[in-house]
Design an enzyme around this catalytic site. Structure first.
Site, PDB file in Angstrom:
ATOM      1  N   THR A   1      -5.524   5.985   9.456  1.00 16.96           N
ATOM      2  CA  THR A   1      -4.574   5.785   8.350  1.00 16.96           C
ATOM      3  C   THR A   1      -3.786   7.050   8.112  1.00 16.96           C
ATOM      4  O   THR A   1      -4.227   8.120   8.439  1.00 16.96           O
ATOM      5  CB  THR A   1      -5.294   5.408   7.043  1.00 16.96           C
ATOM      6  OG1 THR A   1      -6.270   6.418   6.758  1.00 16.96           O
ATOM      7  CG2 THR A   1      -5.953   4.063   7.160  1.00 16.96           C
TER       8      THR A   1
ATOM      9  N   THR B   1       1.379   2.600   1.758  1.00 14.69           N
ATOM     10  CA  THR B   1       0.557   2.625   2.983  1.00 14.69           C
ATOM     11  C   THR B   1      -0.716   1.823   2.668  1.00 14.69           C
ATOM     12  O   THR B   1      -0.702   0.605   2.752  1.00 14.69           O
ATOM     13  CB  THR B   1       0.238   4.063   3.429  1.00 14.69           C
ATOM     14  OG1 THR B   1      -0.351   4.771   2.352  1.00 14.69           O
ATOM     15  CG2 THR B   1       1.487   4.760   3.909  1.00 14.69           C
TER      16      THR B   1
ATOM     17  N   THR C   1       3.603  16.504  -5.012  1.00 14.46           N
ATOM     18  CA  THR C   1       2.769  15.313  -4.948  1.00 14.46           C
ATOM     19  C   THR C   1       3.172  14.382  -3.830  1.00 14.46           C
ATOM     20  O   THR C   1       4.320  14.327  -3.452  1.00 14.46           O
ATOM     21  CB  THR C   1       2.860  14.534  -6.257  1.00 14.46           C
ATOM     22  OG1 THR C   1       2.097  13.356  -6.102  1.00 14.46           O
ATOM     23  CG2 THR C   1       4.271  14.150  -6.592  1.00 14.46           C
TER      24      THR C   1
ATOM     25  N   LYS D   1       4.154   6.438  -3.954  1.00 13.72           N
ATOM     26  CA  LYS D   1       3.054   5.902  -3.166  1.00 13.72           C
ATOM     27  C   LYS D   1       1.911   6.899  -3.279  1.00 13.72           C
ATOM     28  O   LYS D   1       2.127   8.112  -3.414  1.00 13.72           O
ATOM     29  CB  LYS D   1       3.449   5.661  -1.706  1.00 13.72           C
ATOM     30  CG  LYS D   1       3.730   6.849  -0.835  1.00 13.72           C
ATOM     31  CD  LYS D   1       2.534   7.539  -0.248  1.00 13.72           C
ATOM     32  CE  LYS D   1       1.670   6.601   0.547  1.00 13.72           C
ATOM     33  NZ  LYS D   1       0.473   7.362   1.051  1.00 13.72           N
TER      34      LYS D   1
END
Lengths: 414, 414
Positions: B414, B166, B201, B190
């Protein structure tokens, strides 16, 4: 920030029970005196050493940081307040006197001795508070010379409020008059950074001329702090020096305020109103902050859960960044609530920005994006999060996270 | 960031037991295939939809976010992994499919159906992971068209690692070869923001061709995550989509690795080494980060306490800001440790920056300020905090807090 300063000097009527006093401060209650000087503890040539005192001994209460690393003045205050009495406090900015060991304790005690001579009382009656860089020794030569320069006066509260500032850009001071009882409560605080109070807060000094049963004082202070200072966060870092003191000298001549009475309720409301006012002033002046945001949590399983969710949301770096950028990115608020540890049912959540519904029963609602941006682009932003699980509610306040915060905290030892 | 990319393509020998493979990724272990496409889910024209699969069914383990708000793909994975088996996973970036209700669940299930057809397996064998904006519906028309474009190949891992990014600026992928046993473990992740893993995670996919007892797989993954992903923080915000998957297809032909054996110990070491490598790569590429810092806590009462102190320090906004500004303001580290809730005795604390002693037995030590600034002005910064109370130790990693973090998270959704 001008609008905030203006707010302090306007007489605002609240609740009927108490009213804010124009230019009110810690010396607004009868029998309190204060003064400050530039002793050379701070690099900037601003006031950095102050004394606040009562003309007669006070009933005293205090709350302190729960950080395991406690500055020497915190240890000294905790010890001296066990008797529930005090006459004054000496305060410096520029040096926290934290992580300074036995010498730090000796320095704090000497500061009390020096201030006691200036006030005209016993050193055991004097409390000490410090704020500034951790791990540096107090420059005692400067403190000794500085205390001698301080002139105590009945309008010295404003100087005191300025002397305790570090990266604060405006002093935080206020007073309220309680009509029934005829007494006054004043307060002054420093905030700015390392603000995530835990049971207590930054440095804040409250005074009142009310006669209050000493056994009520500590309870009232704790309850007021829980509704105010313990519901704000600037950066999630709890200080080593958090100190909240309340001195009540009884010179107003009111009937003594005792626990469980209507008078105690009025006193509590006024104290909480004052504390919330100061807490919000601290948040508005958070390091780098451009705005304050208020998060009201409703429908939590209980009040403790509501408080926890509200504090988690106002502490979230991502929520704070989005609010800075006027970005109605509500997913970050829901995600922060979700990670708070409180039981949450996604399909029951309602979230609104002012009157704009963003989420209803867990589902995104269509909303006017431009209007949401306009609401976010205000000095005060309001969110309401209803978990629809119970009757617990709470309000917390935070500030936005800006490049300014990073600049202040990266390029100078503060 | 070039030095980091370089690090990934150099063969590094570690421990004797395993070695990093040049240009290693999730398709380095035998029998794994992957591919990716740009489906139009992200605004930027970059790969945003990927499939990772094994040519034969795998034993599978997973860890997921403890956020109470779980994205639809997380709910789907948790349900499907109860059987301990999977053949592949379909992953998209640009849309988190979180807070999307029943339609979100239906969309996640359809993604598995579409990917199953591409892989040639049953949809129940396919897992799903998503990352991106919360509260937006999956653009399923684009997903349907996108899946058809994906070509699965034995060197498709690199495309997959890019497709899950991202705000990441570099892909995170790695593989290790375990000489004894002759098997390989690969991984891709990521990171970037909303990184504060809790039991699990961000998005991370691990593959191995080792034959592993399914009952060992979940335990080994949890232990490796505790030493790696659960010891890093970028911004303290736990995501709604955290997903860590480990697929073991057994095609290496080694003796099956069972709990309590020397082989299990070797597998664990290799898995942990790989996970720590990925976790550090994620931190280096944290939103706005310019450097990584490592905090080793020693002498804690126990391991849990050491972990808690280390994570609190690497999560502190004030510590992170000071490290960005190359400011040896060690008081912030001590203050963060002090607020962690762990019992700490100030007079016992030792703190050093690399080999420079900053605090000894709780007292500030004289140190060469310029040299300290030089050590801070590196891509990797190392602190050791010894509480001198017991034998618990732990290592955590964080990144600095910069104006760049604020910019990324304030001006764009975002």
């Amino acid at each position: 920030m001008l609008w905030h300063v203006r707010c302090d000097i306007v007489l605002v009527i609240m609740n009927g029970g108490f009213e804010f006093i124009s230019s009110g401060t810690v010396t607004s209650p009868k029998g309190f005196i204060a003064g400050a000087t530039y002793a050379g503890i701070k690099k900037q040539k601003n006031l950095d050493l102050a004394i606040l005192a009562s003309e007669v001994p006070c009933a005293a209460a205090g709350l302190f940081t729960r950080n395991r690393i406690k500055a020497a003045p915190v240890v000294l205050c905790q010890h001296r307040l066990s008797g529930g009495k005090a006459t004054g406090v000496v305060i410096n900015s520029g040096c926290a006197n934290a992580c300074t060991g036995e010498q730090g304790m000796a320095d704090a005690e000497e500061m009390a001795v020096l201030a006691a001579a200036a006030i005209g009382t016993y050193s055991e009656q004097v409390l000490v508070a410090s704020t500034g860089v951790i791990g540096q020794m107090m420059p005692m030569e400067r403190v000794r010379a500085g205390v001698k320069q301080i002139k105590l006066s009945r309008d010295g509260g404003h100087d005191m409020a300025r002397a305790i500032m570090t990266t604060d850009t405006v002093p935080k001071e206020v007073a309220v008059k309680v009509k029934e009882g005829g007494y006054t409560i004043g307060g002054a605080a420093k905030g700015a950074g390392m603000i995530h109070p835990d049971l207590a807060t930054f440095l804040c000094f409250l005074t009142t001329d009310a006669r209050v049963d000493p056994s009520l004082l500590q309870t009232a202070l704790k309850q007021a702090a829980d509704a105010s200072f313990n519901m704000v966060s600037i950066d999630g870092d709890t200080s080593t020096n958090d100190t909240l003191l309340l001195l009540a000298n009884g010179t107003a001549g009111n009937e003594v305020i005792s626990s469980g009475t209507a008078q105690a309720e009025i006193f509590q409301q006024a104290l909480e109103g004052l504390c919330i006012h100061i807490a919000k002033a601290v948040i508005r002046d958070g390091e780098g902050a451009t705005k304050l945001f208020e998060v009201t949590v409703q429908g939590a399983p209980d009040r403790a859960a509501a408080r926890h969710v509200a504090r988690t949301v106002v502490s979230s770096a991502l929520v704070k960044s989005a609010i800075y950028g006027n970005d109605p990115n509500w997913g970050r608020i829901v995600a922060a609530a979700g990670r708070s540890g409180v039981e949450i049912v996604e399909s029951k959540i309602d979230l609104s920005l002012d009157t704009i519904s963003l989420v209803k029963a867990g589902r995104p609602q269509p909303f006017d994006h431009d209007e949401a941006v306009r609401r976010l682009n205000q000095a005060e932003v309001f969110f309401t999060l209803n978990l629809n699980l119970g009757s617990g509610s709470a309000v917390a306040w935070g500030c936005d996270l800006t490049e300014g915060y990073v600049r202040i905290n990266s390029h100078y030892t503060t």
